[in-house]
Design a protein around this motif. Structure first.
Motif, PDB file in Angstrom:
ATOM      1  N   ARG A   1      -4.062  -8.872   4.483  1.00 25.82           N
ATOM      2  CA  ARG A   1      -5.161  -8.709   3.718  1.00 25.82           C
ATOM      3  C   ARG A   1      -6.320  -9.120   5.034  1.00 25.82           C
ATOM      4  O   ARG A   1      -6.340 -10.272   5.227  1.00 25.82           O
ATOM      5  CB  ARG A   1      -5.557  -9.741   2.707  1.00 25.82           C
ATOM      6  N   MET A   2      -6.970  -8.366   5.505  1.00 28.85           N
ATOM      7  CA  MET A   2      -8.012  -8.231   6.455  1.00 28.85           C
ATOM      8  C   MET A   2      -8.987  -7.234   6.537  1.00 28.85           C
ATOM      9  O   MET A   2      -8.959  -6.137   5.804  1.00 28.85           O
ATOM     10  CB  MET A   2      -7.283  -8.499   7.950  1.00 28.85           C
ATOM     11  N   GLU A   3     -10.246  -7.692   6.795  1.00 27.20           N
ATOM     12  CA  GLU A   3     -11.261  -6.501   6.903  1.00 27.20           C
ATOM     13  C   GLU A   3     -10.879  -5.382   7.445  1.00 27.20           C
ATOM     14  O   GLU A   3     -11.459  -4.085   6.912  1.00 27.20           O
ATOM     15  CB  GLU A   3     -12.435  -7.244   7.859  1.00 27.20           C
ATOM     16  N   LYS A   4     -10.113  -5.161   8.665  1.00 29.78           N
ATOM     17  CA  LYS A   4      -9.720  -4.100   9.188  1.00 29.78           C
ATOM     18  C   LYS A   4      -8.976  -3.033   8.334  1.00 29.78           C
ATOM     19  O   LYS A   4      -8.743  -1.717   8.477  1.00 29.78           O
ATOM     20  CB  LYS A   4      -9.058  -4.233  10.603  1.00 29.78           C
ATOM     21  N   PHE A   5      -8.171  -3.661   7.220  1.00 28.81           N
ATOM     22  CA  PHE A   5      -7.207  -2.873   6.528  1.00 28.81           C
ATOM     23  C   PHE A   5      -8.056  -2.707   5.221  1.00 28.81           C
ATOM     24  O   PHE A   5      -7.495  -1.860   4.181  1.00 28.81           O
ATOM     25  CB  PHE A   5      -6.242  -3.631   6.162  1.00 28.81           C
ATOM     26  N   GLN A   6      -9.337  -2.773   5.034  1.00 27.47           N
ATOM     27  CA  GLN A   6      -9.799  -3.098   3.507  1.00 27.47           C
ATOM     28  C   GLN A   6     -10.217  -1.482   3.089  1.00 27.47           C
ATOM     29  O   GLN A   6      -9.685  -1.096   1.745  1.00 27.47           O
ATOM     30  CB  GLN A   6     -11.365  -3.353   3.736  1.00 27.47           C
ATOM     31  N   ASN A   7     -10.148  -0.445   3.967  1.00 24.95           N
ATOM     32  CA  ASN A   7     -10.360   0.941   3.381  1.00 24.95           C
ATOM     33  C   ASN A   7      -8.778   1.165   2.786  1.00 24.95           C
ATOM     34  O   ASN A   7      -8.649   1.953   1.765  1.00 24.95           O
ATOM     35  CB  ASN A   7     -10.559   2.030   4.556  1.00 24.95           C
ATOM     36  N   GLN A   8      -7.866   1.069   3.618  1.00 25.30           N
ATOM     37  CA  GLN A   8      -6.354   1.382   3.227  1.00 25.30           C
ATOM     38  C   GLN A   8      -6.281   0.639   1.775  1.00 25.30           C
ATOM     39  O   GLN A   8      -5.446   0.978   1.052  1.00 25.30           O
ATOM     40  CB  GLN A   8      -5.328   1.078   4.237  1.00 25.30           C
ATOM     41  N   ILE A   9      -6.423  -0.733   1.944  1.00 25.31           N
ATOM     42  CA  ILE A   9      -6.120  -1.371   0.782  1.00 25.31           C
ATOM     43  C   ILE A   9      -6.822  -0.976  -0.780  1.00 25.31           C
ATOM     44  O   ILE A   9      -6.211  -0.714  -1.658  1.00 25.31           O
ATOM     45  CB  ILE A   9      -6.376  -2.924   0.631  1.00 25.31           C
ATOM     46  N   ASP A  10      -8.140  -0.614  -0.428  1.00 18.61           N
ATOM     47  CA  ASP A  10      -8.737  -0.097  -1.507  1.00 18.61           C
ATOM     48  C   ASP A  10      -8.310   1.313  -1.925  1.00 18.61           C
ATOM     49  O   ASP A  10      -8.358   1.550  -3.154  1.00 18.61           O
ATOM     50  CB  ASP A  10     -10.536   0.283  -1.142  1.00 18.61           C
ATOM     51  N   LYS A  11      -8.119   1.969  -1.087  1.00 18.59           N
ATOM     52  CA  LYS A  11      -7.282   3.356  -1.408  1.00 18.59           C
ATOM     53  C   LYS A  11      -5.815   3.426  -2.064  1.00 18.59           C
ATOM     54  O   LYS A  11      -5.764   4.123  -2.922  1.00 18.59           O
ATOM     55  CB  LYS A  11      -7.296   4.335  -0.181  1.00 18.59           C
ATOM     56  N   TYR A  12      -5.057   2.451  -1.547  1.00 18.58           N
ATOM     57  CA  TYR A  12      -3.654   2.789  -1.722  1.00 18.58           C
ATOM     58  C   TYR A  12      -2.847   1.513  -2.377  1.00 18.58           C
ATOM     59  O   TYR A  12      -1.650   1.762  -2.974  1.00 18.58           O
ATOM     60  CB  TYR A  12      -3.029   2.926  -0.305  1.00 18.58           C
ATOM     61  N   GLU A  13      -3.607   0.516  -2.668  1.00 25.98           N
ATOM     62  CA  GLU A  13      -2.932  -0.708  -3.005  1.00 25.98           C
ATOM     63  C   GLU A  13      -2.224  -0.715  -4.396  1.00 25.98           C
ATOM     64  O   GLU A  13      -2.800  -0.048  -5.489  1.00 25.98           O
ATOM     65  CB  GLU A  13      -3.814  -1.978  -2.942  1.00 25.98           C
TER      66      GLU A  13
ATOM     67  N   ILE B 261       0.795  -1.286   0.052  1.00 30.60           N
ATOM     68  CA  ILE B 261       0.046   0.173  -0.020  1.00 30.60           C
ATOM     69  C   ILE B 261       0.889   1.268   0.063  1.00 30.60           C
ATOM     70  O   ILE B 261       0.298   2.386  -0.306  1.00 30.60           O
ATOM     71  CB  ILE B 261      -0.800   0.076   1.116  1.00 30.60           C
ATOM     72  N   TYR B 262       2.025   1.202  -0.067  1.00 26.09           N
ATOM     73  CA  TYR B 262       2.892   2.292  -0.027  1.00 26.09           C
ATOM     74  C   TYR B 262       4.512   1.878  -0.193  1.00 26.09           C
ATOM     75  O   TYR B 262       5.067   0.991   0.203  1.00 26.09           O
ATOM     76  CB  TYR B 262       3.194   2.893   1.716  1.00 26.09           C
TER      77      TYR B 262
END
Length: 281
Positions: free
Chosen positions: A184-196, A172-173
């Motif tokens: 990859r876990m639900e808690k990180f889904q916002n960051q993954i969608d935004k930065y992956e 993601i960075y």
């Protein structure tokens, strides 16, 4: 660069000794000689510093410590969100000790390799597989701060690609010093969608991998979007250089030259960009 500053400050302290010794050899040396000598000394030091990748000045070298990457981890609250821990390559350990306290670091470069166990496990993690999976489970690793792979032409070092299969981890960075992977876990889904990064891969040391991935205008646009999002976070010479290569795949020569020039503005000592730019002009 600290040594250069030290020399600038301490040089005048030796003037009297220099004056005493030189007067034994050549009498009646005018005082202006020492002032001119000092000015020339400072000039030579600054010229040497300008031609050095370390430069001159105070603070941390932007190409040595993961300053911006750690700021990203803090800003996005990655450890707090996941409730997990950070894995790091050993060269970042000393810096992280100060920057993420009271969070624990995984390993510190000041630990000697011959201490056995912990260091053996650290090196074995680069092979991925069960050893790495056991490390992740044992230490509840959810975020990883990794150094870039490099090669001497024969052997690849610090290539951690096997540790982070895309089905389990998301990049993601990355900047000019470090890469950040999250599990990859639900808690990180916002960051993954935004930065992956799905196309661009800084683990690849040969940019020709992009020739396989860029098969259509859609692929090109997706890769371009990833790079542009990365540039919004930091002005990385790696990102600019990658963009230059991307432009060459679509025969956008003017845009490629502009990105090579931006690459060299950030890192004037990046030989690959300078060689390509010279041949292009």
């Amino acid at each position: 660069k600290d040594l250069i500053l030290f020399l600038c400050v301490t040089a005048p302290l030796y003037f009297e000794e220099l004056k005493t010794k030189t007067q034994k050899i050549a009498k009646n040396i005018p005082p202006i000689f020492y002032k001119i000598s000092f000015a020339l000394l400072l000039l030579s030091i600054f010229i040497a510093a300008k031609n050095s990748s370390l430069g001159i000045g105070q603070g941390l070298s932007k190409f040595t410590y993961p300053v911006e990457a750690v700021n990203f981890i803090k800003r996005e609250n990655l450890l707090e969100i996941s409730g997990g821990r950070l894995y790091n390559t050993y060269n970042f350990g000393g810096y992280l000790t100060w920057e993420i306290y009271p969070e624990k670091i995984f390993i510190d470069g000041r630990v000697s390799p011959y201490l056995g166990g912990a260091f053996d496990n650290y090196w074995n993690n680069f092979e991925g597989g069960n050893v790495w999976e056991n490390t992740v489970k044992k230490y509840k690793i959810t975020v990883a701060l990794m150094t870039f792979p490099h090669t001497d032409g024969k052997t690849a070092y610090n290539n951690s690609a096997k540790m982070f299969p895309k089905k389990d981890w998301a990049l993601i960075y990355y900047d000019d010093v470090a890469m950040i992977y999250v599990k990859r876990m639900e808690k990180f889904q916002n960051q993954i969608d935004k930065y992956e990064y799905k196309i661009i891969d800084p683990q690849e040391m040969d940019f020709t991998y992009l020739q396989e991935k860029i098969r259509s205008q859609e692929d090109f646009n997706a890769a371009l979007t990833e790079i542009q999002k990365g540039m919004e976070l930091n002005q990385s010479y790696r990102l600019h250089f990658t963009l230059a290569y991307l432009y060459t795949l679509t025969n956008l020569k003017t845009e490629a030259v502009a990105e090579l020039q931006e690459t060299l503005k950030i890192n004037p000592h990046f030989k690959a960009a300078r060689d390509i730019l010279t041949s292009a002009i």
